[in-house]
Design a protein around this motif. Sequence first.
Motif: not given
Length: 189
Positions: A1, A3, A6, A8-9
């Motif tokens: 994946m 970043k 994500s 949550y990046y």
Amino acid sequence: MEKEDSRYYEEVVAKKRMFGGKIFNVDVEQVVLPNGIPDIREVVQHHGAVAIIPFTNDGKMIFVRQWRTPLEQETLEIPAGKIDPDEGSDLKEVALREMDEELGMTTDKLEKVTAFFASPGYSNEKLTVFKATDLKEVEFKRPLDPDEFLNVEKLTLDEAKAQVEAGVICDSKSIYAITYWELLQAREK
């Protein structure tokens, strides 16, 4: 994946070096959180380190006793050392260097066990851990770094666990090594 994929990046929008040292640097980063709110991150940038779990032929593990100024106490730790920026990517060579320097020993049986981040909330320091068996004394021991003063101690598993209870073995890499030792013994039974 990736970043950016994500959920949550955190996007870094600005970075400022606040301290540059021989062991680590400190950056302050302005980030945008996943919900769009800006925030600040203080990040310790570190070149990484190696640690060695050295087992003797008589069933003991070797630790080094030294003074740790941040803790204001003596500790017992497995041998370890930082990766110098110019050392390249052969971490086994770094581990062998540290074994020579701190223990006066070497081995042909060095295997990577794991790698982990000691404190990922504020540091990118990655610690790569090796298991060393079939230890041999080196003919000409490398000198310790000028700021290193330590003694070598060989402990049984029970002695090491007692030192954890006493707070003398108190760092994550050494506690990991003892837990790993317990797992190895459980597998042998």
